[in-house]
Design an enzyme around this catalytic site. Structure first.
Site, PDB file in Angstrom:
ATOM      1  N   SER A 108      60.691  68.281  18.816  1.00 43.79           N
ATOM      2  CA  SER A 108      62.142  68.144  18.714  1.00 43.79           C
ATOM      3  C   SER A 108      62.802  68.105  20.090  1.00 43.79           C
ATOM      4  O   SER A 108      62.607  67.161  20.837  1.00 43.79           O
ATOM      5  CB  SER A 108      62.685  69.278  17.846  1.00 43.79           C
ATOM      6  OG  SER A 108      64.031  69.091  17.532  1.00 43.79           O
ATOM      7  N   ASP A 113      60.894  58.385  30.288  1.00 43.36           N
ATOM      8  CA  ASP A 113      61.519  57.055  30.248  1.00 43.36           C
ATOM      9  C   ASP A 113      62.303  56.751  31.512  1.00 43.36           C
ATOM     10  O   ASP A 113      62.401  55.596  31.931  1.00 43.36           O
ATOM     11  CB  ASP A 113      62.460  56.960  29.048  1.00 43.36           C
ATOM     12  CG  ASP A 113      61.724  56.768  27.734  1.00 43.36           C
ATOM     13  OD1 ASP A 113      60.477  56.745  27.754  1.00 43.36           O
ATOM     14  OD2 ASP A 113      62.387  56.650  26.688  1.00 43.36           O
ATOM     15  N   LYS A 157      58.452  65.045  16.233  1.00 40.91           N
ATOM     16  CA  LYS A 157      59.615  65.275  15.362  1.00 40.91           C
ATOM     17  C   LYS A 157      60.806  64.542  15.966  1.00 40.91           C
ATOM     18  O   LYS A 157      61.419  64.999  16.921  1.00 40.91           O
ATOM     19  CB  LYS A 157      59.919  66.764  15.222  1.00 40.91           C
ATOM     20  CG  LYS A 157      61.124  67.052  14.327  1.00 40.91           C
ATOM     21  CD  LYS A 157      61.386  68.542  14.235  1.00 40.91           C
ATOM     22  CE  LYS A 157      62.608  68.837  13.360  1.00 40.91           C
ATOM     23  NZ  LYS A 157      63.872  68.416  13.981  1.00 40.91           N
TER      24      LYS A 157
END
Length: 567
Positions: A289, A300, A314
């Site tokens: 999460s 990224d 998740k």
């Protein structure tokens, strides 16, 4: 041009009309089915032949309805609200600062928190609890015990305990217990700053910021953010933590829901404090999460190197809604997407088999995305590390000893025998200590069935089905005898991993949670890898740029081969 405007306006009007009609149709279906359910519920409670419990019937109906969705959408009745807040929102509660453990139906103090009431009043791990405020603990479950121990600050709780055969009375005055989000922060070998974040609850970003600011005064050559044991929490806290390391106005995560009002992007709002700090993030199968939001965003944005094993996967966002009578429902309202546009949700809850079972998204169906620098990353099935470190897996015998709390017994006995030990970072068990531990197991049952033994039983069954047992019985019996011989030597075969567990548990008896963390550093393969990277700025740069041998190092195939996944 005017004609194009008119066409666009007509299309927009049609889309709005269709959307409005669809919305009204949804509301009608909801209203209709609520009427049916209310009528059915009423008739059963009034007319059923046996006595019914209206609350239990309603809870059963709600749970059955939610079962077909995902495990994160859940109903929380009033009786469970406080536990819910402690788990998902706040780290504070009124209590004594001790955790408990059931062993063969008996309740023991497992750990005490440094500086809190249980510690101040001399409660020790290994103390057996008989009564809490004159209430016998026998027959009670963990939730009931927790309710008895918790209470308002300043309220006393009377405990009846057994310690080393003696019955003692203890009065402990409850206090406000604060479980920190940052379990440990400090400088480790080679001038590296280390922060272990266990939760993303209230003030987690503030705690990380304060720890990082304090450590930065020692001018570390790099920082390690450890998220391996972090199951997630509040999304906004994750965004704030990313903002410590990346610039203002940068997209961190986007959430997209079926309801347009649940779709929006989260950007960083302030200038970073540590824009130039070399950063490594540790993740593992239990990182989920909000942990994956932080790791995924920093990956990224090519701001940190991710080390460890593939994360949990998740990619769903929950929101709570208040219900009548102080209850609430936590609903999955959206999926989240990292800055590159990928969703890392691992299990497909929308498409179930006929029996209701779910499956992970197949690796062959994963899509490629690009980081800011052009590195390849993948959606689905969690965050793939840039550098994979094979996960350590405990042997069956170690798992059996753990599950039967036999480490607990020995560690308590060790603490009684040794008044002090070396500092946590230097503490080691001797060969004589390990021999003593093995001796302590001689009258204990730590039996288990290994995978090899299970296969041997299956082979015997198959041979019997095919009428070949007589031909192979001698060989099977010989293999079984050899397995029994091997079993007797397993305590020595797996000595290293058993000692690691013993040492960390013993260190916690003397130096609490922080001592356990520090003592375990010496065996930490992921942390060792992070240290190596932070020593080699050229290698870090090569990985972040995706150059040469480090290109696509975080591919699904590599991560799958080396990480044990959990659902």
């Amino acid at each position: 041009m005017k004609k194009q405007y008119k066409i666009a306006a007509v299309i927009a009007l049609v889309a709005f009309s269709v959307g409005s009609w669809s919305f009204k149709e949804d509301l009608f279906q909801v209203s209709k089915n609520l009427d049916v359910f209310a009528a059915l519920y009423k008739e059963i409670n009034i007319n059923y032949v046996d006595e019914t419990n209206p609350s239990d019937l309603m809870k059963t109906g709600i749970d059955a309805m939610l079962e077909d969705l995902d495990p994160y959408t859940e109903y929380v009745p009033e009786s469970e609200i406080e536990d819910y807040k402690l788990k998902y929102v706040s780290t504070q509660y009124g209590g004594i600062g001790a955790s408990t453990l059931f062993i063969e139906g008996k309740l023991f103090i497992n750990e005490v928190m440094e500086g809190y009431p249980a510690d101040k009043q001399g409660l020790l791990p290994g103390d057996q609890l008989l009564k809490i405020s004159n209430s016998d603990v026998k027959g009670k479950d963990r939730a009931q015990v927790s309710q008895l121990l918790r209470g308002p600050k300043g309220a006393p709780v009377e405990l009846l305990i057994i310690r080393n055969g003696a019955v003692l009375n203890k009065t402990v005055v409850r206090d406000e217990i604060k479980q920190p989000n940052v379990a440990y922060a400090g400088m480790i070998a080679d001038n590296v700053a280390y922060i272990r974040l266990d939760k993303f609850l209230e003030n987690s970003a503030k705690e990380v910021k304060e720890a990082a600011v304090e450590l930065s005064r020692q001018q570390p050559k790099g920082m390690v953010l450890d998220l391996r044991y972090n199951g997630g929490g509040i999304l906004q806290e994750a965004v704030k933590i990313v903002n410590l390391f990346v610039g203002k106005g940068v997209l961190v995560v986007t959430q997209k829901g079926r309801n347009p009002q649940k779709t929006f992007a989260y950007n960083t709002l302030s200038d970073p404090l540590f824009a130039q700090m070399p950063l490594v993030v540790l993740i593992g199968p239990n990182s989920a999460s909000a942990s994956e939001i932080v790791a995924g965003a920093l990956q990224d944005l090519d701001r940190a190197i991710i080390v460890g094993q593939r994360s949990y996967g998740k990619g769903l966002v929950q929101q709570t809604f208040n219900l009548p009578y102080n209850s609430l429902v936590k609903v999955t309202v959206a999926k989240y997407f990292t800055p590159s546009g990928r969703c890392i949700q691992a299990v497909d809850y929308a498409h179930r088999d006929a029996d209701g079972s779910t499956h992970r998204f197949a690796d062959s169906l994963l899509s490629k995305f690009n980081t800011r620098a052009g590195r390849t990353v993948y959606d689905g099935n969690g965050i793939y590390p840039d550098v994979v470190v094979n996960a350590s897996k405990l042997s069956p015998i170690t798992t059996s000893i753990l599950s039967k709390s036999l480490f607990f017994d020995y560690v308590n006995a060790y603490k009684l025998k040794h008044k002090a030990i070396a500092p946590a970072a230097e503490f080691r068990l001797t060969d004589a200590d390990y021999t003593e531990f093995m001796t302590s197991l001689e009258d204990k049952d730590y039996s288990y069935t290994s995978k090899t033994e299970r296969l041997l039983v299956d082979l015997r069954d198959e041979a019997e089905k095919e009428n070949k047992l007589a031909a192979v019985k001698s060989s099977l019996d010989d293999l079984k005898a050899k397995m029994l011989v091997a079993r007797k030597t397993e305590l020595m075969t797996h000595k290293a991993e058993i000692i690691r567990i013993l040492e960390t548990q013993i260190a916690s008896r003397y130096y609490y949670e922080k001592g356990k963390v520090v003592q375990a550093f010496q065996y930490d393969k992921e942390l060792a890898q992070a240290n190596l990277l932070l020593k080699d700025s050229a290698k870090m740069l090569a990985i972040l740029k995706g150059d040469g041998a480090y290109k696509n190092i975080g591919s699904p195939a590599k991560a799958i081969a080396s990480a044990e996944l959990t659902d």
